[in-house]
Structure formats: structure tokens, C-alpha cells
Design a protein around this motif. Structure first.
Motif, PDB file in Angstrom:
ATOM      1  N   MET A  31      -8.728 -10.812   8.034  1.00 56.60           N
ATOM      2  CA  MET A  31      -7.834  -9.738   7.588  1.00 56.60           C
ATOM      3  C   MET A  31      -6.599 -10.324   6.898  1.00 56.60           C
ATOM      4  O   MET A  31      -6.128  -9.815   5.877  1.00 56.60           O
ATOM      5  CB  MET A  31      -7.417  -8.878   8.781  1.00 56.60           C
ATOM      6  N   ALA A  32      -6.069 -11.416   7.466  1.00 58.22           N
ATOM      7  CA  ALA A  32      -4.894 -12.054   6.867  1.00 58.22           C
ATOM      8  C   ALA A  32      -5.217 -12.602   5.475  1.00 58.22           C
ATOM      9  O   ALA A  32      -4.386 -12.521   4.559  1.00 58.22           O
ATOM     10  CB  ALA A  32      -4.399 -13.177   7.775  1.00 58.22           C
ATOM     11  N   LEU A  33      -6.416 -13.132   5.296  1.00 63.01           N
ATOM     12  CA  LEU A  33      -6.807 -13.652   3.980  1.00 63.01           C
ATOM     13  C   LEU A  33      -6.912 -12.526   2.956  1.00 63.01           C
ATOM     14  O   LEU A  33      -6.508 -12.693   1.800  1.00 63.01           O
ATOM     15  CB  LEU A  33      -8.141 -14.395   4.098  1.00 63.01           C
ATOM     16  N   PHE A  34      -7.459 -11.391   3.368  1.00 63.35           N
ATOM     17  CA  PHE A  34      -7.538 -10.257   2.438  1.00 63.35           C
ATOM     18  C   PHE A  34      -6.146  -9.750   2.072  1.00 63.35           C
ATOM     19  O   PHE A  34      -5.902  -9.367   0.918  1.00 63.35           O
ATOM     20  CB  PHE A  34      -8.375  -9.124   3.046  1.00 63.35           C
ATOM     21  N   GLU A  35      -5.226  -9.750   3.025  1.00 62.19           N
ATOM     22  CA  GLU A  35      -3.858  -9.321   2.734  1.00 62.19           C
ATOM     23  C   GLU A  35      -3.182 -10.274   1.762  1.00 62.19           C
ATOM     24  O   GLU A  35      -2.473  -9.848   0.841  1.00 62.19           O
ATOM     25  CB  GLU A  35      -3.049  -9.230   4.037  1.00 62.19           C
ATOM     26  N   LEU A  36      -3.389 -11.568   1.950  1.00 64.90           N
ATOM     27  CA  LEU A  36      -2.814 -12.559   1.030  1.00 64.90           C
ATOM     28  C   LEU A  36      -3.373 -12.392  -0.375  1.00 64.90           C
ATOM     29  O   LEU A  36      -2.646 -12.505  -1.363  1.00 64.90           O
ATOM     30  CB  LEU A  36      -3.110 -13.974   1.533  1.00 64.90           C
ATOM     31  N   ARG A  37      -4.658 -12.125  -0.455  1.00 64.17           N
ATOM     32  CA  ARG A  37      -5.277 -11.927  -1.770  1.00 64.17           C
ATOM     33  C   ARG A  37      -4.669 -10.726  -2.482  1.00 64.17           C
ATOM     34  O   ARG A  37      -4.318 -10.793  -3.666  1.00 64.17           O
ATOM     35  CB  ARG A  37      -6.782 -11.719  -1.603  1.00 64.17           C
ATOM     36  N   SER A  38      -4.519  -9.616  -1.748  1.00 63.86           N
ATOM     37  CA  SER A  38      -3.965  -8.403  -2.339  1.00 63.86           C
ATOM     38  C   SER A  38      -2.529  -8.620  -2.816  1.00 63.86           C
ATOM     39  O   SER A  38      -2.152  -8.218  -3.919  1.00 63.86           O
ATOM     40  CB  SER A  38      -4.021  -7.264  -1.324  1.00 63.86           C
ATOM     41  N   SER A  39      -1.707  -9.262  -1.983  1.00 63.06           N
ATOM     42  CA  SER A  39      -0.315  -9.498  -2.376  1.00 63.06           C
ATOM     43  C   SER A  39      -0.232 -10.472  -3.544  1.00 63.06           C
ATOM     44  O   SER A  39       0.630 -10.348  -4.416  1.00 63.06           O
ATOM     45  CB  SER A  39       0.483 -10.026  -1.185  1.00 63.06           C
ATOM     46  N   GLY A  40      -1.149 -11.446  -3.591  1.00 60.94           N
ATOM     47  CA  GLY A  40      -1.160 -12.385  -4.711  1.00 60.94           C
ATOM     48  C   GLY A  40      -1.473 -11.708  -6.024  1.00 60.94           C
ATOM     49  O   GLY A  40      -0.863 -11.988  -7.059  1.00 60.94           O
ATOM     50  N   GLU A  41      -2.438 -10.760  -5.997  1.00 61.01           N
ATOM     51  CA  GLU A  41      -2.771 -10.016  -7.218  1.00 61.01           C
ATOM     52  C   GLU A  41      -1.578  -9.213  -7.696  1.00 61.01           C
ATOM     53  O   GLU A  41      -1.282  -9.156  -8.890  1.00 61.01           O
ATOM     54  CB  GLU A  41      -3.969  -9.102  -6.948  1.00 61.01           C
ATOM     55  N   SER A  42      -0.876  -8.585  -6.736  1.00 54.45           N
ATOM     56  CA  SER A  42       0.292  -7.782  -7.107  1.00 54.45           C
ATOM     57  C   SER A  42       1.402  -8.654  -7.680  1.00 54.45           C
ATOM     58  O   SER A  42       2.046  -8.288  -8.673  1.00 54.45           O
ATOM     59  CB  SER A  42       0.809  -7.012  -5.882  1.00 54.45           C
ATOM     60  N   ASN A  43       1.616  -9.814  -7.061  1.00 53.62           N
ATOM     61  CA  ASN A  43       2.669 -10.711  -7.561  1.00 53.62           C
ATOM     62  C   ASN A  43       2.350 -11.226  -8.959  1.00 53.62           C
ATOM     63  O   ASN A  43       3.229 -11.323  -9.815  1.00 53.62           O
ATOM     64  CB  ASN A  43       2.841 -11.892  -6.605  1.00 53.62           C
TER      65      ASN A  43
END
Length: 543
Positions: A418-430
Motif C-alpha cells: 500500500m505504501a508503494l502505491f501511495e508513493l507512486r501516486s504522489s510521484g506522478e502528481s509531483n
């Protein structure tokens, strides 16, 4: 969004048409060219859906453009606008499908009506449900199944046999075994909520594959299939008759055509199927011997996308040698790895939960294998994207004995995922925010230059449609509106400083013709530039 190119060697006519159409509610990306040669430059670098052109022009005239457009962009609509009673040209124009003819004396309302009609025709052409239904039988044939299985065999590591040409002939594959191929991958990862089962996902992938076949037909040879992960895949070769040998088309490339056609495919998928598909496209063809490596590199490149990736056509630089394949050590981790790499959170968690339910029915050896199988998937992802400092407890991935029970151990793996998916999502937004900041900075520094959507997209290495959507999503305004506002603010600043002539101010904000600058300024501010400057002087004197 459709792209309209205005072509006329008279600058005032081109600028006037541009301003009139910009004020219409047609959702068009407008481009302009002041000669047939300049129009060719546009046609070689991006897809154009509608061309509004004069027939009589020095150098490359409208009829020559017609011939080139019909060969290279067969779905493009043309509207010829001329003041000449040239019977021969008019006769040839009206005999050509998807071409309209107007006299310049008919006025702007007639032009707007013709453009609206062209937009409606393009919309209709992309609604191809009937085509998909008629082609369902084709999908069910053993020949199609055999082709897909054959190429899946090549994509996942098998070396092409010396009898490649014979295999193609036997399977009736419409590709040349002696010529290189472009590879394009579709990504359905953003439609997981709508495609909940394997059957539905497979059906969607087949529909997209068929739709693409109809829009790619003629200009290139293509073969569509579905890869082992349920995504559509296309092998594409440039048609033998699509050769650029004459001076008028010097410098043309098949890549802009492919990018443009996949944009149309995306639009058609949205209109006809209510599906969103992202596309990854190799920027050059590869040899058949490098097919597997190219496929793997493109899959990994899908990770490095900006924003949510929906409706994006991403080109991959294949100049660097393809990396060695990264295969998971156990077959059961394949699907988990694919879902994690593609950002398919729901599918990953569903499969994870199904696998870990085996705790009830299997002994410790099986659970130990399962724990490390999933751990390797997660650890591989962490290592590839250098996330070890951003995810807590990474070291525990390889130490199952730190947990008091298998339930606690698998809960830790699930939390890590779950933490990896959250990091991926925030990275795309950034990355989306950074990209838009870069575009805005470029606009501010180049207000006196061409700031067309195509040019800005080239600067940021996105396709135009995706940049337009991403900018609106991030900034809340259309890109064209932002550019106009920036130009108005700069013009007001320069006019208040009282150092430049009005003509020079217009040039500084991208308007070579003083009449065009005056119309633009008055439309926004309600007064002419001269009136605005006089009012500013009065305010300063009062102070």
C-alpha cells in the motif's frame, strides 16, 4: 480535441481567421501557417484533423497540400477558401471525399459553419461500434489466436527462428520478416474499476485492438494482439508505398503519423467504448531479434510517466540498448509484479488477498515460499526505483521470523505494498506539477514567439492532447487562456512603462501585425493599446 491548421499567404486573412475561430465554442487547437511550405512543417510534426487553406499560393499550393494530406493523414478534413473562380481546382476539390470549398466572399459565418460540420464529421467517424460488431467474427478465428500465441512466444524471450518468413506466410501475418518494426503498447491500468473481470478486460482490449486496426489501416501495416497481461499490443511497419521521396515532403517521418493516429484511437475509444487507454510507442523500429528486449524496456518506461497517464501517447527513446530482462523468480509472482509495475492497486490487492488466504489450508513450507515470493516482488520494486529510504521496515522483507504469526507477516507485506502505491501516486502528481511549472516558465520567457500547443508539447516531450488536458487539470484554465492572459499582462506592463511604440509592444508579446495586436488587446481590455497608454499617463499625472 481536434487540431485545425489555417493556411494562407496573406497574413491578415490568416490572423483574422485564427482570431474568429479562437472565439468560437468548438474546442479546437488552432495552428496557422503563412505558406504551403510552413504548412508542410506542421503536417510533418503532428497530427492535423482539419485544414482551412487557400487554394492559390506561391510555391506549394492548396491542391499539392490536398495530395499530401490525403496520403499521410487520411482522416483529415479540408476546407478550401479562395477568392478565385478557378474551375479546375474547384472541380478537383469537390470530387475528393472529406473536402469542402468556400469563397472568401461568403464571410466568417460560413467558415464557422464549415468548420463545425468538419468537427461533426470527425466525431461521427470515431463512433465505430458498428465496425467493432462486424469484426467480432474475425477475432474468433483460429488464425488470430495462432498469431497472438506466436508473437507472445517471441515477446517473452524466444529467439526468432530462421524460418521467420515462412512462419509469417503460414500464419498469414501481414508483416515483412526482413524489415524492422515499431512496437506500441496499450495500457488499460486506469480502467480497473470498469473492467473488473478477466473476461471484461479481455473484451475491452480486443475492442481497442480492432478499433486501432481500422484507423491505422492503409498508411502502415499493423498487427494487433493482446499480451499475456491483458493489454493490447501492436506490431507496425511502414507501408512500402508510404515513401517520402520528393522535395515537398523532405524530412517527414512515420512517427508523428503514429502518434497522431493513436491520439485519434484514444479519442475514438473514449467516444465509442467509454474506455481510456494510454499508449507507449517506440520512437524507432527495431529488428525482430530485439523484439523481446524492446518490449521489456517499453513496459518499464511506462513507470516514468507524468500525472495519471490517461490518454497519454508516450514515446520511448530506444537509442540506448535495451536492458536485460528482469524476470521474477517464481511464476506465481508474475501477475503481482505486473500489477505493481502498472500501478493497478485494486488488482494487486485482490490477488494478494487470494494468495494469502492459503494460510488456512497449507503448511509452513508453502507459506514460507509464498512470503518470500511476495517479498521479492516488493523488494525488487523498491530497489529499482530507489525507495528504500521512503518505505519503513524494508529490511524486514527478508526476515519473516521477526513476526509472531503468518497473519502478522502477510499484513506487513500488504501494508508495504500500500505504501508503494501511495508513493507512486504522489510521484506522478509531483512530476505533473513540475512539468507544468516548466511549461509556464517557458511561456513567460517566450511571449514573443510561437506558443502553439504543438510547440509547447514538443518542448516538454508530451503529445499535444495530453499536455492540454494536464495543464487544465493542474491550473484550472485552458492553456490558450493562460497564454492570452500572460501576453495581456506583459503588454499592459510595457504600455505603462511608456518606453516602446505600440507596434513594438505587440511584437514583444507575439503579434507581428499591429492590427492583430490591437484587436487582441481591445477584445480583452475593452480599449485599444493607445487608449490604455493614454489612461495610464493620466493616472500618473494625477498622482
Amino acid at each position: 480535441m481536434y487540431r485545425l491548421l489555417i493556411v494562407d499567404d496573406e497574413e491578415m486573412i490568416t490572423d483574422g481567421l485564427y482570431e474568429i475561430l479562437a472565439g468560437c465554442d468548438l474546442d479546437l487547437d488552432l495552428c496557422k501557417a503563412y505558406s504551403g511550405r510552413e504548412a508542410l512543417s506542421w503536417l510533418h510534426q503532428t497530427r492535423v484533423d482539419i485544414v482551412l487553406s487557400d487554394i492559390r499560393m506561391p510555391g506549394i499550393d492548396g491542391m499539392q497540400l490536398l495530395s499530401i494530406i490525403k496520403r499521410n493523414w487520411p482522416h483529415c478534413r479540408l476546407i478550401f477558401l479562395t477568392g478565385y473562380s478557378d474551375f479546375d481546382s474547384v472541380y478537383r476539390a469537390i470530387q475528393t471525399p472529406d473536402v469542402q470549398y468556400l469563397l472568401k466572399s461568403e464571410g466568417y459565418p460560413k467558415v464557422i459553419q464549415a468548420v463545425g460540420q468538419a468537427v461533426a464529421e470527425l466525431d461521427d467517424s470515431l463512433r465505430v461500434n458498428g465496425l467493432i460488431q462486424r469484426a467480432q467474427e474475425k477475432l474468433k478465428t483460429l488464425e488470430v489466436l495462432a498469431r497472438g500465441e506466436y508473437f507472445r512466444h517471441l515477446l517473452h524471450g524466444a529467439s526468432p527462428a530462421p524460418s521467420l518468413a515462412a512462419d509469417f506466410l503460414k500464419l498469414n501475418i501481414p508483416l515483412d520478416a526482413d524489415r524492422p518494426i515499431y512496437l506500441a503498447q496499450g495500457d488499460l491500468s486506469r480502467i480497473s474499476s470498469a473492467v473488473s473481470s478477466y473476461a471484461n478486460r479481455h473484451e475491452s482490449a480486443m475492442a481497442i485492438m480492432l478499433l486501432a486496426e481500422s484507423l491505422l489501416n492503409g498508411q502502415v501495416r499493423s498487427l494487433g494482439m493482446i499480451d499475456r497481461f491483458g493489454d493490447p499490443l501492436w506490431l507496425i511497419q511502414e507501408s512500402a508505398d508510404r515513401a517520402y521521396g520528393n522535395e515537398a515532403e523532405e524530412g517527414a517521418s512515420v512517427l508523428p503519423y503514429l502518434v497522431g493516429q493513436f491520439e485519434l484511437i484514444q479519442s475514438s475509444c473514449s467516444k465509442s467504448l467509454d474506455l481510456s487507454v494510454a499508449v507507449t510507442l517506440a520512437d524507432r523500429p527495431c529488428d525482430w531479434t530485439k523484439l523481446s528486449g524492446t518490449y521489456d524496456k517499453m513496459k518499464r518506461q511506462r513507470q516514468i510517466r507524468t500525472g495519471d497517464g490517461a490518454q497519454m501517447v508516450q514515446t520511448v527513446n530506444m537509442e540506448a540498448s535495451c536492458c536485460a530482462k528482469e524476470r521474477s523468480p517464481r511464476d506465481k509472482s508474475d501477475a503481482l509484479s505486473v500489477h505493481l509495475d502498472a500501478g493497478r492497486r485494486d488488482e494487486f490487492l485482490l490477488l494478494f488477498d487470494e494468495l494469502t488466504q492459503s494460510e488456512r489450508d497449507n503448511g509452513a513450507p508453502y507459506l514460507l515460499e509464498l512470503y518470500y515470493t511476495i517479498s521479492l516482488v516488493l523488494l525488487s520494486y523498491v530497489n529499482r526505483w530507489e525507495l528504500e529510504n521512503q518505505v519503513s521496515g524494508v529490511s524486514a522483507l527478508m526476515r519473516h521470523d521477526e513476526f509472531e504469526s503468518w497473519k502478522e507477516a502477510f499484513a506487513f507485506l500488504r501494508t508495504t505494498a500500500m505504501a508503494l502505491f501511495e508513493l507512486r501516486s504522489s510521484g506522478e502528481s509531483n512530476r505533473a506539477a513540475e512539468a507544468i511549472l516548466k511549461v509556464r516558465a517557458y511561456i513567460e520567457g517566450h511571449l514573443d514567439e510561437d506558443l502553439s500547443l504543438v510547440r509547447l508539447a514538443g518542448y516538454i516531450h508530451f503529445n499535444p492532447s495530453y499536455l492540454s488536458r494536464l495543464f487544465k487539470q493542474e491550473c484550472g484554465v485552458n492553456l490558450s487562456e493562460y497564454i492570452e492572459a500572460a501576453r495581456i499582462e506583459r503588454a499592459k506592463e510595457l504600455l505603462r512603462n511608456d518606453e516602446l511604440k505600440v507596434l513594438e509592444v505587440g511584437v514583444r508579446v507575439g503579434y507581428e501585425a499591429s492590427q492583430s495586436f490591437t484587436r487582441f488587446f481591445k477584445k480583452t481590455m475593452g480599449v485599444t493599446p493607445v487608449e490604455y497608454r493614454d489612461a495610464s499617463r493620466t493616472v500618473r499625472e494625477i498622482r
